[in-house]
Design a protein around this motif. Structure first.
Motif, PDB file in Angstrom:
ATOM      1  N   ASN A 166       0.810  -1.167   0.096  1.00 42.57           N
ATOM      2  CA  ASN A 166       0.014   0.079  -0.086  1.00 42.57           C
ATOM      3  C   ASN A 166       0.767   1.474  -0.051  1.00 42.57           C
ATOM      4  OD1 ASN A 166      -2.232  -1.760   0.203  1.00 42.57           O
ATOM      5  ND2 ASN A 166      -2.249  -1.377   2.417  1.00 42.57           N
ATOM      6  N   SER A 167       1.949   1.117   0.455  1.00 39.02           N
ATOM      7  CA  SER A 167       2.849   2.372   0.895  1.00 39.02           C
ATOM      8  C   SER A 167       3.582   2.692  -0.504  1.00 39.02           C
ATOM      9  CB  SER A 167       3.906   2.144   1.992  1.00 39.02           C
ATOM     10  OG  SER A 167       4.853   1.217   1.512  1.00 39.02           O
ATOM     11  N   LYS A 168       3.682   1.996  -1.411  1.00 39.17           N
ATOM     12  CA  LYS A 168       4.229   1.904  -2.598  1.00 39.17           C
ATOM     13  C   LYS A 168       3.334   2.180  -3.817  1.00 39.17           C
ATOM     14  CE  LYS A 168       8.248   1.605  -0.899  1.00 39.17           C
ATOM     15  NZ  LYS A 168       9.425   2.769  -0.938  1.00 39.17           N
ATOM     16  N   GLY A 169       2.084   2.555  -3.293  1.00 38.34           N
ATOM     17  CA  GLY A 169       1.066   2.883  -4.202  1.00 38.34           C
ATOM     18  C   GLY A 169       0.412   1.652  -5.130  1.00 38.34           C
ATOM     19  N   GLN A 170       0.434   0.571  -4.278  1.00 37.74           N
ATOM     20  CA  GLN A 170       0.275  -0.926  -4.881  1.00 37.74           C
ATOM     21  C   GLN A 170       1.186  -1.207  -5.963  1.00 37.74           C
ATOM     22  OE1 GLN A 170      -4.112  -0.661  -5.760  1.00 37.74           O
ATOM     23  NE2 GLN A 170      -4.451  -0.810  -3.291  1.00 37.74           N
ATOM     24  N   ASN A 171       2.440  -1.201  -5.720  1.00 38.37           N
ATOM     25  CA  ASN A 171       3.411  -1.585  -6.606  1.00 38.37           C
ATOM     26  C   ASN A 171       4.163  -2.709  -5.938  1.00 38.37           C
ATOM     27  OD1 ASN A 171       6.026  -1.602  -8.020  1.00 38.37           O
ATOM     28  ND2 ASN A 171       5.358   0.095  -9.292  1.00 38.37           N
ATOM     29  N   ARG A 172       4.594  -3.648  -6.847  1.00 39.71           N
ATOM     30  CA  ARG A 172       5.148  -4.824  -6.249  1.00 39.71           C
ATOM     31  C   ARG A 172       6.338  -5.078  -6.495  1.00 39.71           C
ATOM     32  NH1 ARG A 172       0.865  -9.312  -5.363  1.00 39.71           N
ATOM     33  NH2 ARG A 172       2.797 -10.493  -4.779  1.00 39.71           N
ATOM     34  N   THR A 173       7.188  -4.114  -7.149  1.00 42.22           N
ATOM     35  CA  THR A 173       8.580  -4.207  -7.512  1.00 42.22           C
ATOM     36  C   THR A 173       9.556  -4.476  -6.248  1.00 42.22           C
ATOM     37  OG1 THR A 173       8.137  -2.888  -9.162  1.00 42.22           O
ATOM     38  CG2 THR A 173      10.389  -3.289  -8.706  1.00 42.22           C
ATOM     39  N   ARG A 174       9.361  -3.691  -5.296  1.00 35.28           N
ATOM     40  CA  ARG A 174      10.436  -3.925  -4.282  1.00 35.28           C
ATOM     41  C   ARG A 174      10.132  -5.265  -3.460  1.00 35.28           C
ATOM     42  NH1 ARG A 174      14.651  -4.163  -1.735  1.00 35.28           N
ATOM     43  NH2 ARG A 174      15.167  -3.424   0.156  1.00 35.28           N
ATOM     44  N   LEU A 175       8.722  -5.623  -3.205  1.00 37.29           N
ATOM     45  CA  LEU A 175       8.597  -6.983  -2.796  1.00 37.29           C
ATOM     46  C   LEU A 175       9.186  -8.211  -3.408  1.00 37.29           C
ATOM     47  CD1 LEU A 175       4.764  -6.601  -1.910  1.00 37.29           C
ATOM     48  CD2 LEU A 175       6.588  -6.969  -0.129  1.00 37.29           C
ATOM     49  N   SER A 176       8.967  -7.862  -4.726  1.00 39.87           N
ATOM     50  CA  SER A 176       9.729  -9.082  -6.019  1.00 39.87           C
ATOM     51  C   SER A 176      10.888  -9.080  -5.685  1.00 39.87           C
ATOM     52  CB  SER A 176       9.055  -8.550  -7.307  1.00 39.87           C
ATOM     53  OG  SER A 176       7.572  -8.786  -7.387  1.00 39.87           O
ATOM     54  N   GLN A 177      11.537  -7.985  -5.528  1.00 41.87           N
ATOM     55  CA  GLN A 177      13.030  -7.893  -5.450  1.00 41.87           C
ATOM     56  C   GLN A 177      13.600  -8.419  -4.174  1.00 41.87           C
ATOM     57  OE1 GLN A 177      15.068  -6.709  -8.091  1.00 41.87           O
ATOM     58  NE2 GLN A 177      16.540  -7.603  -6.973  1.00 41.87           N
ATOM     59  N   ARG A 178      12.713  -8.432  -3.195  1.00 40.83           N
ATOM     60  CA  ARG A 178      13.194  -9.171  -1.792  1.00 40.83           C
ATOM     61  C   ARG A 178      13.394 -10.708  -2.103  1.00 40.83           C
ATOM     62  NH1 ARG A 178      16.353  -8.292   1.736  1.00 40.83           N
ATOM     63  NH2 ARG A 178      15.075  -9.358   3.393  1.00 40.83           N
ATOM     64  N   ILE A 179      12.401 -11.283  -2.682  1.00 40.52           N
ATOM     65  CA  ILE A 179      12.170 -12.582  -2.876  1.00 40.52           C
ATOM     66  C   ILE A 179      13.322 -12.969  -3.930  1.00 40.52           C
ATOM     67  CG2 ILE A 179      10.994 -14.621  -4.141  1.00 40.52           C
ATOM     68  CD1 ILE A 179       8.235 -12.756  -3.386  1.00 40.52           C
ATOM     69  N   ILE A 180      13.660 -12.142  -4.993  1.00 39.03           N
ATOM     70  CA  ILE A 180      14.706 -12.483  -5.781  1.00 39.03           C
ATOM     71  C   ILE A 180      16.167 -12.632  -4.948  1.00 39.03           C
ATOM     72  CG2 ILE A 180      16.210 -11.681  -7.829  1.00 39.03           C
ATOM     73  CD1 ILE A 180      13.628 -10.919  -8.874  1.00 39.03           C
ATOM     74  N   TYR A 225       8.964 -20.554  -1.625  1.00 37.08           N
ATOM     75  CA  TYR A 225       9.144 -20.168  -3.184  1.00 37.08           C
ATOM     76  C   TYR A 225      10.428 -20.746  -3.534  1.00 37.08           C
ATOM     77  CZ  TYR A 225       6.314 -16.438  -1.365  1.00 37.08           C
ATOM     78  OH  TYR A 225       5.551 -15.463  -0.651  1.00 37.08           O
ATOM     79  N   ASP A 226      11.263 -21.457  -2.846  1.00 37.42           N
ATOM     80  CA  ASP A 226      12.709 -21.925  -3.170  1.00 37.42           C
ATOM     81  C   ASP A 226      12.585 -23.332  -3.961  1.00 37.42           C
ATOM     82  OD1 ASP A 226      13.253 -24.199  -1.515  1.00 37.42           O
ATOM     83  OD2 ASP A 226      12.698 -22.828   0.126  1.00 37.42           O
ATOM     84  N   ALA A 227      13.686 -23.779  -4.559  1.00 38.01           N
ATOM     85  CA  ALA A 227      13.782 -24.874  -5.446  1.00 38.01           C
ATOM     86  C   ALA A 227      14.354 -25.943  -4.495  1.00 38.01           C
ATOM     87  CB  ALA A 227      14.436 -24.664  -6.701  1.00 38.01           C
ATOM     88  N   LEU A 228      14.552 -25.866  -3.282  1.00 41.45           N
ATOM     89  CA  LEU A 228      15.330 -27.311  -2.543  1.00 41.45           C
ATOM     90  C   LEU A 228      14.857 -28.480  -2.740  1.00 41.45           C
ATOM     91  CD1 LEU A 228      16.470 -25.107   0.568  1.00 41.45           C
ATOM     92  CD2 LEU A 228      17.851 -25.914  -1.158  1.00 41.45           C
ATOM     93  N   ILE A 229      13.510 -28.574  -2.618  1.00 39.60           N
ATOM     94  CA  ILE A 229      12.842 -29.931  -2.896  1.00 39.60           C
ATOM     95  C   ILE A 229      13.295 -30.420  -4.242  1.00 39.60           C
ATOM     96  CG2 ILE A 229      10.966 -31.214  -2.933  1.00 39.60           C
ATOM     97  CD1 ILE A 229       9.673 -29.241  -0.856  1.00 39.60           C
ATOM     98  N   GLU A 230      12.980 -29.767  -5.282  1.00 43.25           N
ATOM     99  CA  GLU A 230      12.919 -30.279  -6.652  1.00 43.25           C
ATOM    100  C   GLU A 230      14.586 -30.718  -6.871  1.00 43.25           C
ATOM    101  OE1 GLU A 230      11.513 -26.200  -7.342  1.00 43.25           O
ATOM    102  OE2 GLU A 230      11.389 -27.476  -5.570  1.00 43.25           O
ATOM    103  N   GLY A 239       3.719 -20.188  -5.129  1.00 42.30           N
ATOM    104  CA  GLY A 239       4.436 -19.510  -6.412  1.00 42.30           C
ATOM    105  C   GLY A 239       6.036 -20.160  -6.285  1.00 42.30           C
ATOM    106  N   ASP A 240       6.616 -19.413  -7.156  1.00 48.49           N
ATOM    107  CA  ASP A 240       8.147 -19.819  -7.355  1.00 48.49           C
ATOM    108  C   ASP A 240       9.027 -18.655  -7.296  1.00 48.49           C
ATOM    109  OD1 ASP A 240       9.902 -22.258  -7.944  1.00 48.49           O
ATOM    110  OD2 ASP A 240      10.397 -20.423  -9.200  1.00 48.49           O
ATOM    111  N   ALA A 241      10.311 -18.682  -6.775  1.00 52.18           N
ATOM    112  CA  ALA A 241      11.240 -17.500  -6.871  1.00 52.18           C
ATOM    113  C   ALA A 241      11.367 -16.957  -8.339  1.00 52.18           C
ATOM    114  CB  ALA A 241      12.282 -17.790  -6.219  1.00 52.18           C
ATOM    115  N   SER A 242      11.328 -17.808  -9.184  1.00 53.50           N
ATOM    116  CA  SER A 242      11.530 -17.551 -10.740  1.00 53.50           C
ATOM    117  C   SER A 242      10.625 -16.538 -11.256  1.00 53.50           C
ATOM    118  CB  SER A 242      11.765 -18.803 -11.669  1.00 53.50           C
ATOM    119  OG  SER A 242      10.373 -19.533 -11.746  1.00 53.50           O
ATOM    120  N   LEU A 243       9.402 -16.376 -10.706  1.00 55.15           N
ATOM    121  CA  LEU A 243       8.348 -15.620 -11.003  1.00 55.15           C
ATOM    122  C   LEU A 243       7.767 -14.870  -9.744  1.00 55.15           C
ATOM    123  CD1 LEU A 243       6.188 -17.907 -13.470  1.00 55.15           C
ATOM    124  CD2 LEU A 243       7.670 -15.685 -13.936  1.00 55.15           C
TER     125      LEU A 243
END
Length: 474
Positions: free
Chosen positions: A66-80, A109-114, A149-153
């Motif tokens: 909400n504080s970022k004007g409903q923009n997910r970029t920073r959240l996505s970057q944290r996952i990456i 979101y990680d790929a450790l299992i696979e 979901g997955d860290a790749s997306l």
């Protein structure tokens, strides 16, 4: 529940082919990944919020969005940044991947299992998007449902309140699939805190529909202990809350086992693995020189041994060694068809070695890979005889020595019948100086030692072998 009871029930589910694993962030943290608090901590700091005082982490992610004007970029970057990096699977992942688990569910979101499945030589059918649910990967060994979901997306990851509110509508096939598995499969929850609203919703749906007839599931929790600098008041609060969560999970027929340390989860999984593998025995045997007993007595002994192993609940893995393999197979099959479960595949895994390979190097490489696969998944290996004739000279069968070495590397416990001589006697000589031997229970050591003395008749070995099996069962 007592941990030994859960071990037995998990092993039973494995043997019946209906164990599924649900992995939370706690399973990935020992590999170096952060949990949800670690993921959101810098974002909460930007908001002026102390993440350690928060329990609704989904709300924190939504507030930041909400504080970022409903923009997910920073959240996505944290996952990456935190989860998109590649790390190696942990010992726990490796143990799980080595077991016949058909389905994994995770909110990670990680790929450790696979990755762990791939390292174990298995094919993983990964599903992190609803478009993948209806497709099937060829020759798959396990399905990995990544319901958030997955860290790749990262832009499609389930993270904020909006995502959770739309989950049943946008990711409904995951809800349906998990609901069905919770009814039909026995779940083992590892590293999962049960604070996820999606899981709570799905568990509630299953409970209401089955009305007290839910399947029993199991979860491993680390018992809440007093942290450094933590006040007695705070510790009492969080300890009481954990007790309430454990009691509440019984509504869903989820039984919790408490362990003192996270490393105890590894011990639990090692115990499950050992108990699951224990009735699977690799039989290493070969005989071209039948002296001093003669071919007839050797064949009769192997035929009776095959029947004894089956009669005592042993699943035999065997490559049908030269000279004696057919006699073993005959006795085993006779006993299988006398049993209450006359399906051969339930009792025998037989893989004769391919011999018509002219290239010696290629043949050796193929046989080594073949041996590793045949031994994999066994708990014990019994070694009998072990000679071959080359240029009219009787030699120790080097293939059996190699099988012994593979067993040591694979954690399979060798049980040489040194009384039959040749490779089996040499293997016993080597085994006595190894940690594997020193760590064996004294009762098993004594039973194995009793099978090293020369006998006039091979028939005299059948009773001590039966007693060895019973000693291992105990």
């Amino acid at each position: 529940m007592k941990i030994e009871h859960v071990v037995l029930r998990v092993v039973q589910a494995l043997r019946q082919g209906n164990l599924s694993v649900f992995a939370g962030a706690g399973l990935s943290m020992p590999a170096g990944y952060v949990d949800w608090k670690g993921l959101l901590q810098p974002l909460a700091s930007e908001l002026g919020v102390d993440i350690d005082r928060e329990t609704d982490l989904v709300a924190i992610a939504q507030f930041y969005y909400n504080s970022k004007g409903q923009n997910r970029t920073r959240l996505s970057q944290r996952i990456i940044d935190e989860i998109g990096v590649s790390v190696f699977p942990t010992k726990n992942h490796e143990i799980l991947a080595g077991l016949p688990i058909g389905k994994y569910w995770t909110t990670n979101y990680d790929a450790l299992i696979e990755k762990a499945l791939e390292r174990a030589g298995k094919v993983a059918d990964v599903k992190h998007d609803i478009g993948q649910i209806a497709t099937t990967k060829a020759n798959r060994d396990s399905v990995v449902y990544k319901m958030h979901g997955d860290a790749s997306l990262p832009q499609k990851a389930v993270l904020i309140k909006d995502d959770y509110e739309r989950y049943a509508e946008e990711r409904g096939p995951f809800v349906t699939a998990l609901s069905g598995d919770l009814v039909e499969q026995t779940f083992l929850f590892l590293g999962f805190s049960f604070s996820d609203p999606n899981i709570d919703y799905i568990l509630s749906r299953v409970r209401l529909r089955l009305q007290g007839n839910q399947r029993e599931h199991y979860a491993i929790f680390r018992e809440r202990s007093k942290g450094d600098g933590e006040s007695e008041e705070d510790f009492s609060h969080f300890k009481a809350r954990q007790d309430l969560v454990i009691a509440d999970l019984k509504r869903f027929n989820i039984q919790v086992v408490l362990v003192k340390e996270y490393s105890d989860i590894t011990l639990f999984l090692e115990r499950v693995e050992a108990l699951f593998r224990s009735p699977r025995w690799f039989l290493s045997a070969g005989c071209s020189n039948f002296e001093p007993w003669g071919e007839s007595e050797v064949s009769n002994f192997m035929r009776k041994l095959g029947a004894i192993l089956i009669d005592n609940g042993i699943h035999i893995h065997c490559g049908l060694g030269l000279g004696i393999g057919n006699a073993l197979l005959t006795g085993a099959l006779e006993q299988v068809y006398r049993s209450s479960e006359p399906r051969v595949e339930k009792h025998l895994t037989l893989r004769p070695f391919p011999r018509f390979i002219d290239d010696d190097v290629k043949r050796a490489e193929l046989w080594t890979a073949y041996r590793k696969q045949l031994i994999s998944g066994c708990g014990y290996a019994i070694f009998i005889f072990g000679n071959k004739i080359q240029d009219q000279t009787t030699l120790v069968a080097n293939g059996m020595i190699e099988e012994f070495e593979i067993c040591l590397k694979s954690g399979v416990i060798p049980l040489p019948i040194g009384a039959t001589g040749w490779a089996s006697r040499e293997i016993m000589r080597r085994l006595r100086g190894l940690p594997t031997w020193k760590l064996m229970p004294s009762t098993i050591q004594a039973a194995v030692e009793g099978l090293q003395h020369e006998v006039e008749s091979l028939e005299l070995l059948l009773h001590p072998i039966t007693e060895l099996i019973k000693s291992i069962e105990r």
